[in-house]
Structure formats: structure tokens, C-alpha cells
Write an enzyme that holds these catalytic residues in place. Sequence first.
Site, PDB file in Angstrom:
ATOM      1  N   ASP A   1       0.558  -1.445  -0.063  1.00 51.40           N
ATOM      2  CA  ASP A   1      -0.229  -0.143   0.358  1.00 51.40           C
ATOM      3  C   ASP A   1       1.107   1.271   0.195  1.00 51.40           C
ATOM      4  OD1 ASP A   1      -3.246   0.766   1.461  1.00 51.40           O
ATOM      5  OD2 ASP A   1      -2.279   2.059   0.227  1.00 51.40           O
TER       6      ASP A   1
HETATM    7  C1  GLC Z   1      -3.956   4.263   0.114  1.00 54.83           C
HETATM    8  C2  GLC Z   1      -5.857   2.766   0.587  1.00 54.83           C
HETATM    9  C3  GLC Z   1      -5.463   2.241  -1.354  1.00 54.83           C
HETATM   10  C4  GLC Z   1      -5.166   2.392  -2.201  1.00 54.83           C
HETATM   11  C5  GLC Z   1      -3.389   3.347  -1.894  1.00 54.83           C
HETATM   12  C6  GLC Z   1      -3.209   3.950  -3.544  1.00 54.83           C
HETATM   13  O1  GLC Z   1      -3.341   4.587   0.885  1.00 54.83           O
HETATM   14  O2  GLC Z   1      -5.248   2.409   1.532  1.00 54.83           O
HETATM   15  O3  GLC Z   1      -6.394   1.425  -1.140  1.00 54.83           O
HETATM   16  O4  GLC Z   1      -5.215   2.064  -3.364  1.00 54.83           O
HETATM   17  O5  GLC Z   1      -3.322   3.962  -1.129  1.00 54.83           O
HETATM   18  O6  GLC Z   1      -4.465   5.403  -3.427  1.00 54.83           O
END
Ligand code: GLC
Length: 713
Positions: free
Chosen positions: A290
Site C-alpha cells: 500500500d
Molecule cells: C491508499 C489506500 C489504498 C489505495 C492506495 C493508492 O492509502 O490504502 O487502498 O489503493 O493508497 O491510492
Amino acid sequence: MRKLIWILATMALLAAVCISCNRTPRLGRSSIKRVISAMTLEEKVRMVVGTSTDRALPPDMAPGIVNRESYPGGPSTHLTQNQVPGAAGDGYAIPRLGIPSIVYADGPAGLRINPRRDGDTATYYCTAFPTATLLAASWDPAIVEKAAEAIGDEVREYGVDILLAPGMNIQRNPLTGRNFEYFSEDPFLTGVTAAAYVRGVQSQGVGTSVKHFAVNNQERYRNGIDAVVDESVMRELYLKAFEKVVKEARPWTVMSSYNKINGTYASENKWLLTDVLRGEWGFDGFVMTDWWGADDPVAQMTAGNNLLMPGTPNQIEELIQAVKDGRLDEKVLDRNIEDILRVILKTPKMQGFVPSNRPDLEAHDAIAREIATEGMVLLRNDGVLPLEKPCRIALFGNYSYDTQPGGSGSGYVNRKRKVNLSEGLVSAGFNLDENLSGTYSNYISEEKSKLPEEFFWYIPTAAEMTLSDKAIAKAAGENDIAVLTIGRMSGEGGDRSAGEGDYLLSELERSQLGRICAAFHRAGKKVVTVLNIGAPIELTGWDELPDALLLAWLPGQQAGNAITDILTGKVNPSGKLPVSFAKRYADIPSSKNFGVSEGELNRVIYAEGLNVGHRYFATSGTEAEYPFGYGLSYTDFKLSGFSYDNGRFRVSVRNSGSRPGREVVQIYGPGHALAGFKKTALLDPGKTEDEEIVIDNPVPGDYQCGGMTITIQ
Ligand code: GLC
């Protein structure tokens, strides 16, 4: 002579070029291993770190929406210009080896990219589809796949390669801020729904990233919280749906979660990412972090987290140094790159696809409306629904005039428009009380003018407007019926509150609902309440009950029309709850360990074990107000002939009512675990459909379906 020399020189040059071509492998023409062998160390490291290395932290978050402790400490430098503005990140390209930079973008309810670009008159709006919980509430994988196909079409046509979706964490507790992005409290329903979603998106030639792997069931301190959970519970509840999706739908990628699991960050967890995900389940794609997840790139590489997103400069330096001083074997990099290249080979970018930037948004708008009606759940109806015209409606509640399609955070969609319930009702030919509508509309626009502009991280909603007794009495006198919408907003980065105005009605909402019911009931008129919410609120102990209660969830950009389609009976509601509505928050086992467990600094103990949702309410003697799998229809169904033979359950469903409708056959096994389900076709009154539900290796014990029980030895 000169000509001969010229020809010979040209031939020598061509030969040299061919030899060098032969020497320089290219992805798609040479083996992946040969391509990797031609990379420099720096190129290898850059292949496992996203290029959005300067991506800033999201714009300053609005107060109250995001618990800032929950957001990662990424570098606060400028945003790099992504290939697709507004996308979440890009992969590294090595043109000399034929490796393109692929594009990653959110999110589960539809593609999120910037709708406008500097110096470009074109627009890049996407369709805001119904949110995940509504999809699960349809109990219809076919309709979920249809939505996902449309989402995947927009992903491809706007030049994105991998969609960062579906979100599929178990709804362990109703206060989780991202529940609207997740499907259900139940791993079987989650797995079936998520698999349909992945198949739908990937059928369009683009990839998915099932997230957040794993045990990411809250937002509070999400970057550092340690989820302490028994392995058998983890496998049975929190990993089960991921296992089903990986084995049945083969997602191109998996996104590891921010949190720790039993002391180790998910993205640094070899047991999770290599032993279980690959060793036991046969996952053959790649794992990405993430965004700014965890903080030890070497541990992440070694654990089997192939790609660090969005990527930061210090991760590149750290990995190069780690190889140089022997803390990271270059073969680990090679292995991680191999998985990534195998996926890149499948991407539209690699196939040379030229995006049109003009997906069929009109067609998708219609699909969004159709699907939204399939997941709405009718909780109460004393016969007032469906509404008959002519009918003059006193429309109450801010959310009737500012109906919310979805929640905030990365799961937001930059849609071109949204349809409010007020607009949907008028389009369907109903007359609204103009005084009331005018007052609400003016109030909402006035209040919202004082709030920050809406953007993906923050959706401004006005405080609920106060109505005088006089205004309510006047409305009761001048209209045929009252429709009141109660709404709730939530989003990524923060969890909801168990208090008034969130899980509980606010004092104003409670009194207003009571006064509207009292006034209209005194006048011999009915009250319909609509819930525009992403996750359960307390629905008990209301002073006076409305005559009908429709759970519309966060139903996408066609919200107002879809809700109206149900209220008018244009569509007969067939949604069933994918999550339990408890009588009170304290009845929920995880309420004793949500956020941070008592006496703990940053650990949340999953002390409730398997006691999540219906597994608890159906076996503990503590009843839910509205149980998992519950949902009314405008017609009636009779189930009969529940039988089992050699892995196949059979049951007959008859429409014993007066309107066409769809029923969901649900089979619960030992421990009230959902073992199988099937949604019927649209059955005309009097029609019967025989359902057959295959359940692989059913464990011995009692199986229940529609009040009938059979025992499997
Ligand atoms: C965020 C989220 C994830 C998302 C990623 C890109 O923090 O937790 O679900 O796809 O970053 O935006």
C-alpha cells in the site's frame, strides 16, 4: 568503387545493429530471465520501486475526516506528473529492454483520475458505480461482474493498466471508515463477490489488485497497528476470501496492507506473502505495498512483496546499498522482477493498446443505475411501498437533496454528475412539497458554501437542517406522504464514532424522525425512511417507527433514480444484508477491541475470534435487529424440497405473491457459516424455479435453508 564501399559500410552497420539487437534482449521477444540478466543493478532496483517517488502526501486533510496519525510519513515533495494525471502511481520503464511504464489507479467504485488536465479541453470523468457493500448486497455475482466489466472498460480506455481494487477486507466492525469499500462481514459472500469483480475487470484486458492483504479491518493507526489474531481465525475469516479469489479469479496483483499481523508488517511477512499466498494458494502475480506501507525495503523484498509503491528516493538508495553490502541477495530482486514482468506482458501498455480516452459513459451510467437497484435492501414495509402516483411528497432530510454516491479517500470517483433523490422523484413524475424542497435546497447550498470544496479526500456535508413543529405540521397537512433520508459519510484514513450523529442518530435526527412520524401518522399518512449510508447505524429504539425503511447504501452516481426505481416498484427490491445490523453497538463482540485494545499502545487484539457478524448473532442468543441475509420484497416466496445428494443441494423457490421478483436462496452450515447461495431469476407470480447449489466437501453437520434443515453425515 565509392558505391561499393558505401554498400559494404551500410551492411557492416546493419550487421552491428543486428548483433547488438541480438545481444540486447527485449521484453516480449526474449525470455524474461534474459531481459533481467541485461539489467544493471540500478535498473533492477528501480523496477521494484514505483516512479512516483516525489508523490506528495495527499492535500491537507479536512479536520474530522482523517485521523492524521493514520497517514504515512511519505516525503512531502511535489507530485510527479503521472502518465495519467490523477492516477495513483507508475511503474519504472526500461525502453532499451522493451519494458514500458505501467499505470496504477484507484478504486473499487470506479476509476479515479483527474477529470481535467491543464491546457486540455477534453474531460476525463469516470462513472461512480455503487460501492462494494451494495454490490455484495445484490448476492448476484453476474451483476457484480457486469459492473466490473464497465469499470474495467474505463480503466483500459483511459490508459490505466492496473486498477487498485477490489477492497475486500472483512467488515469486522461497523465503525471501520472504509466499510463502504468492502463487501461483507462474511468471507464466503466476500470471496464470491470479489471473484466476480476481478473476473469482470480483468475480462477487459487490465489487471486488479485485491486489497488490503491482510487483516486490515480498521483505519485508526492503520500504518502501525498490530492486528493480533489467532492463525486458525485468520485463515477461516480474514484470509478465506483472498484465498478464494486468488484460486478462482487469478488477480494480476495483490496489495499488501499497512498493518502488522502478530507483530510483523504484512508487507514484510514472508509467511503471508510467500508461504501462504504463493506456496499454498499458487498465486502467480505480484504483490505491491500500500502507498508508503511499512519501512524496511529489504524485509519487504525478501518477504515476497515485489513492488514498493508509490516509491521514494530513499528506498532506491537503500536497496542498492543493501545489495552492495550483501544484506540483499540480487537473486531476490531477480525473482521479484520476474513476477512483475510476467504481469507487464499482459498489460494494454505492453500490447501497444492506444486508449481512446472516450469510454461509453452514457452506457455505464445506465449500468450504474441498474446495479444500484439490485443491492438495495428493503428492511421494513407495512404496505406503503411501492408508491402509487399521483402522490405529493414531503421530502425531508439533507441527504434527500444531497444524496451521496460514495465515500471519501482513494475509493472516491471523479464523476461528471450525481442524481439526488429529489431529482429522481421529480423525474419519475412525483410532485414534491415546493416549500420544503426550496428550504432544504437553499439551506444546503448556503451551508456548503461555508465548507471546503469537495475533493477525493473530503466530502462536505451540511449539518442536518432543523425543522419547526409548525413546518412539519404544515407539510403533514399538505402532502400525501413523507419521505425522509438519513445519511452518513465516512472515508479512508479515519474510523466512525459509536456516538450520536454517527453510529447513533443525533438528538436532532431522532427528534425530527419522531416528530415527522407523529405528525403524519396523526394525519393518517405514512412515512418512508431511506438510509444513504455506507455501513450499519443503530436502527433500534427509535421513538416512533417509519412505515417503510429502505437501505440504499452509497449507491453510485445514479443514486436518486435508483432509489426512486425501488420506491415506485419499477424494480422490486431483492437485496439482502451482507452485514448484520446489531440492536446496539455494545452487542458486537469486536466493539470491546476496536481501534486499540485496552491497555495496549498500538495493538488490537481480535479476542472475539470467529464471533463476527451472523456467526455470532445466530449462535449466541444475542439477536441482531436486522440479520445478515435479511431483506424484504414486494412479493412473497415459498421455499420447499430442500435436499442434498452427493455435494449438490436442491431447493424449489415459488413466487407466491403478486409481483415479479427475485429471491436469494441461502444455505448455512455448521456454526452458521454461509456455505452457499443462489439468486433466482426474476420470477413471475406463481412461477417456481428449482435451484441447485454445489458445495465442495461440505463438512458433516446440519445445513439450514429457508427454515428447513438437513444433516450431512
Ligand atoms: C491508499 C489506500 C489504498 C489505495 C492506495 C493508492 O492509502 O490504502 O487502498 O489503493 O493508497 O491510492
